[in-house]
Design a protein around this motif. Structure first.
Motif, PDB file in Angstrom:
ATOM      1  N   CYS A  93      -8.649  -0.240  -1.525  1.00  0.00           N
ATOM      2  CA  CYS A  93      -8.239  -0.888  -0.282  1.00  0.00           C
ATOM      3  C   CYS A  93      -6.957  -1.689  -0.484  1.00  0.00           C
ATOM      4  O   CYS A  93      -6.714  -2.215  -1.571  1.00  0.00           O
ATOM      5  CB  CYS A  93      -9.325  -1.845   0.207  1.00  0.00           C
ATOM      6  N   LYS A  94      -6.179  -1.801   0.584  1.00  0.00           N
ATOM      7  CA  LYS A  94      -4.984  -2.640   0.558  1.00  0.00           C
ATOM      8  C   LYS A  94      -5.405  -4.107   0.469  1.00  0.00           C
ATOM      9  O   LYS A  94      -6.442  -4.484   1.017  1.00  0.00           O
ATOM     10  CB  LYS A  94      -4.166  -2.446   1.840  1.00  0.00           C
ATOM     11  N   SER A 149      -8.408 -10.279  -5.314  1.00  0.00           N
ATOM     12  CA  SER A 149      -7.279  -9.513  -4.787  1.00  0.00           C
ATOM     13  C   SER A 149      -5.960 -10.289  -4.852  1.00  0.00           C
ATOM     14  O   SER A 149      -4.891  -9.687  -4.795  1.00  0.00           O
ATOM     15  CB  SER A 149      -7.558  -9.054  -3.356  1.00  0.00           C
ATOM     16  N   VAL A 150      -6.008 -11.628  -4.993  1.00  0.00           N
ATOM     17  CA  VAL A 150      -4.753 -12.390  -5.103  1.00  0.00           C
ATOM     18  C   VAL A 150      -4.101 -12.195  -6.470  1.00  0.00           C
ATOM     19  O   VAL A 150      -2.952 -12.571  -6.665  1.00  0.00           O
ATOM     20  CB  VAL A 150      -4.943 -13.903  -4.814  1.00  0.00           C
ATOM     21  N   LEU A 151      -4.818 -11.591  -7.411  1.00  0.00           N
ATOM     22  CA  LEU A 151      -4.279 -11.385  -8.755  1.00  0.00           C
ATOM     23  C   LEU A 151      -3.391 -10.149  -8.851  1.00  0.00           C
ATOM     24  O   LEU A 151      -2.717  -9.946  -9.850  1.00  0.00           O
ATOM     25  CB  LEU A 151      -5.414 -11.258  -9.780  1.00  0.00           C
ATOM     26  N   THR A 152      -3.427  -9.304  -7.834  1.00  0.00           N
ATOM     27  CA  THR A 152      -2.614  -8.094  -7.841  1.00  0.00           C
ATOM     28  C   THR A 152      -1.826  -8.019  -6.539  1.00  0.00           C
ATOM     29  O   THR A 152      -2.185  -8.656  -5.552  1.00  0.00           O
ATOM     30  CB  THR A 152      -3.484  -6.825  -7.979  1.00  0.00           C
ATOM     31  N   GLU A 153      -0.790  -7.226  -6.545  1.00  0.00           N
ATOM     32  CA  GLU A 153       0.087  -7.177  -5.377  1.00  0.00           C
ATOM     33  C   GLU A 153      -0.352  -6.203  -4.296  1.00  0.00           C
ATOM     34  O   GLU A 153      -0.169  -6.462  -3.117  1.00  0.00           O
ATOM     35  CB  GLU A 153       1.510  -6.838  -5.818  1.00  0.00           C
ATOM     36  N   CYS A 154      -0.911  -5.065  -4.674  1.00  0.00           N
ATOM     37  CA  CYS A 154      -1.052  -4.043  -3.639  1.00  0.00           C
ATOM     38  C   CYS A 154      -2.470  -3.619  -3.281  1.00  0.00           C
ATOM     39  O   CYS A 154      -2.713  -3.239  -2.156  1.00  0.00           O
ATOM     40  CB  CYS A 154      -0.220  -2.821  -3.999  1.00  0.00           C
ATOM     41  N   SER A 155      -3.418  -3.638  -4.183  1.00  0.00           N
ATOM     42  CA  SER A 155      -4.720  -3.098  -3.810  1.00  0.00           C
ATOM     43  C   SER A 155      -5.858  -3.672  -4.659  1.00  0.00           C
ATOM     44  O   SER A 155      -5.638  -4.293  -5.688  1.00  0.00           O
ATOM     45  CB  SER A 155      -4.722  -1.576  -3.930  1.00  0.00           C
TER      46      SER A 155
END
Length: 169
Positions: free
Chosen positions: A72-73, A136-142
């Motif tokens: 997921c995005k 999810s804040v630890l990665t940029e896209c998904s």
């Protein structure tokens, strides 16, 4: 541990056990009274889980869950997080976990065990009050979720609805 987390843990204990588990043992494992276990079992049954009470203890009827990982995005606001979880649960799915691939630490997984709208509401309160930061804040896209359902068609319906909503990556 709140009541939803306790019930999710109770489900996990029963699913993993090959033999019936006595109410007293469950109460001790979860640090509650046996009466709380009886009430929790009733609420879990109301969610559709087939839990059988035998003289030897409780056992969960082995339901054949189908499982799939979906990518997921990442979301910009809490409403998008809520919408993603709501689609999965409303269509009959369970959000087992969230997985992110971190550039330094590798794959990081957190169990969610979101079975119902009440579970989503509890999760969203934590998100909105900054009680914790989503992985999810630890990665940029998904990010990746493992979802489960009783029927394979349910998983297919969830994936289609998420894709139609622009949530899948």
């Amino acid at each position: 541990m709140n009541s939803n987390e306790r019930r999710n843990k109770l489900i996990d204990i029963l699913k993993e056990s090959k033999h019936p588990v006595k109410g007293g043992v469950l109460a001790e494992l979860l640090n509650v009274s046996r009466q709380v276990i009886v009430q929790d079992i009733a609420l879990i049954r109301a969610k559709g889980f087939e839990i059988i009470a035998t003289p030897q203890g409780y056992i969960i009827y082995n339901q054949p869950y189908f499982s799939r990982q979906i990518k997921c995005k990442n979301h910009r606001n809490p409403q998008e997080i809520y919408e993603e979880l709501r689609i999965i649960v409303d269509l009959g799915g369970i959000v087992k976990d969230v997985i992110v691939n971190h550039s330094t630490y590798g794959q990081i997984t957190a169990e969610l065990n979101i079975y119902s709208k009440m579970d989503i509401d509890d999760f969203m309160i934590k998100v909105e009050t900054n009680e914790f930061k989503q992985l999810s804040v630890l990665t940029e896209c998904s990010h990746i979720h493992t979802i489960e359902a009783l029927k394979e068609k349910t998983i297919e319906d969830i994936i289609k609805k998420l894709d139609d909503s622009g949530i899948l990556s």
